[in-house]
Design an enzyme around this catalytic site. Structure first.
Site, PDB file in Angstrom:
ATOM      1  N   GLU A 139      -9.609  -1.086   0.108  1.00  0.00           N
ATOM      2  CA  GLU A 139     -10.405  -2.291  -0.159  1.00  0.00           C
ATOM      3  C   GLU A 139     -11.383  -2.611   0.973  1.00  0.00           C
ATOM      4  O   GLU A 139     -11.618  -3.765   1.316  1.00  0.00           O
ATOM      5  CB  GLU A 139      -9.486  -3.470  -0.477  1.00  0.00           C
ATOM      6  N   GLU A 249      -3.994  -0.175  -7.577  1.00  0.00           N
ATOM      7  CA  GLU A 249      -3.371  -1.502  -7.663  1.00  0.00           C
ATOM      8  C   GLU A 249      -3.990  -2.212  -8.848  1.00  0.00           C
ATOM      9  O   GLU A 249      -5.215  -2.350  -8.930  1.00  0.00           O
ATOM     10  CB  GLU A 249      -3.626  -2.353  -6.408  1.00  0.00           C
TER      11      GLU A 249
END
Length: 308
Positions: A139, A249
């Site tokens: 991320e 995720e």
């Protein structure tokens, strides 16, 4: 072809076999291998067994997190491998207990401050020798970690250089992990993925993190799986064409819509994408209740989707 490629292609090949079997029975369905996070810890076999019984099938991936304050623990990798799952280790370059994260600015990595530590991990991973998906510094395109672009003075070029440096050090010690580059889904003001892509020579698997926040957070709205992922997957196909994609995720809240329907739609959406080779459900009660079993309806939908 090195061990990294062979281990990944074994997973992808299994997915292809499942897809072929499903096509013979039902042309409209392509089962997608699933995984989950393990907040109880990868060594707790009883916790996993209880969940497998509820899901009706065993996960293909098990994902957990390790910070840069932890030493390598290959017993966790071995425990996951013993279940038949692929370990997906999210390696986070920070100290989550510290208030000040300036120590983990990317400039410090490029100065060599963490080289000895990374080499210790490389030695341990090389000694282990089994398949590992290593998701380093995920991320990076969203500004919520000390390694993210725009935080701690970090630039996109520094991120790319750090990613390459860390994996280069691991490989110099004989570690042959599958290198998972894992951005967040793109959004307004996120860093363009092309700017933080380390290059095909440095990435084996493209991970992608995306959630349906529903109304759990002010200003958010309920979003279907297609609304969460479509735009970023198109971007990834331009940035990293041909690379396999793992939804590393994902999850949905219960707030603001029908989570059970969202679960069903997620697996249908993923099954329609030829380059999406699996998904990992974030099975945790954190910002909201993301868990599979947040409601009986959600649990039933997950069981139905994973036992096709």
């Amino acid at each position: 072809m090195d061990l990294t490629r062979r281990s990944f292609l074994a997973v992808a090949g299994g997915a292809a076999l499942l897809a072929a079997t499903a096509s013979a029975a039902s042309p409209a369905v392509r089962p997608v291998p699933f995984g989950v996070t393990v907040p109880w810890g990868p060594l707790d076999r009883a916790a996993l067994a209880a969940r497998v019984a509820a899901w009706g099938s065993a996960p293909r991936y098990l994902l957990w997190y390790a910070s840069f304050r932890e030493e390598p623990d290959v017993a966790k990798l071995a425990a996951v491998a013993a279940t038949g799952a692929v370990p997906v280790l999210t390696w986070e370059p920070w100290d989550p207990s510290a208030r000040n994260q300036k120590r983990y600015a990317l400039a410090r990595f490029l100065a060599g401050d963490f080289d000895a530590y990374v080499r210790r991990w490389g030695d341990a991973l090389a000694a282990y020798g089994g398949p590992v998906h290593l998701r380093f510094a995920h991320e990076m395109n969203a500004r919520h970690y000390p390694w993210s672009v725009g935080v701690n003075g970090n630039t996109a070029a520094q991120y790319v250089a750090t990613y390459r440096r860390v994996h280069g050090l691991l490989r110099s010690r004989g570690a042959t992990v599958a290198r998972v580059w894992s951005p967040n889904v793109s959004f307004t003001r996120s860093t363009p993925l092309a700017a933080v892509y380390p290059g095909d020579a440095h990435v084996d698997v493209v991970g992608l993190d995306g959630y349906n926040w529903g109304t759990a957070v002010r200003g958010q709205v309920w979003r279907s799986p297609a609304q969460v992922f479509d735009a970023t997957v198109r971007e990834l196909r331009t940035v990293a064409p041909g690379r396999p994609v793992l939804l590393s995720e994902t999850a949905s809240t219960e707030k603001g819509g029908d989570k059970a329907r969202w679960v069903t739609d997620l697996f249908a959406w993923a099954g329609a994408q030829p380059d999406v080779t699996g998904l990992v459900w974030f099975d945790e009660d954190k910002e909201t209740d993301w868990r599979v079993a947040s409601s009986p309806a959600s649990a039933a939908a997950f069981r139905a989707a994973t036992t096709l």
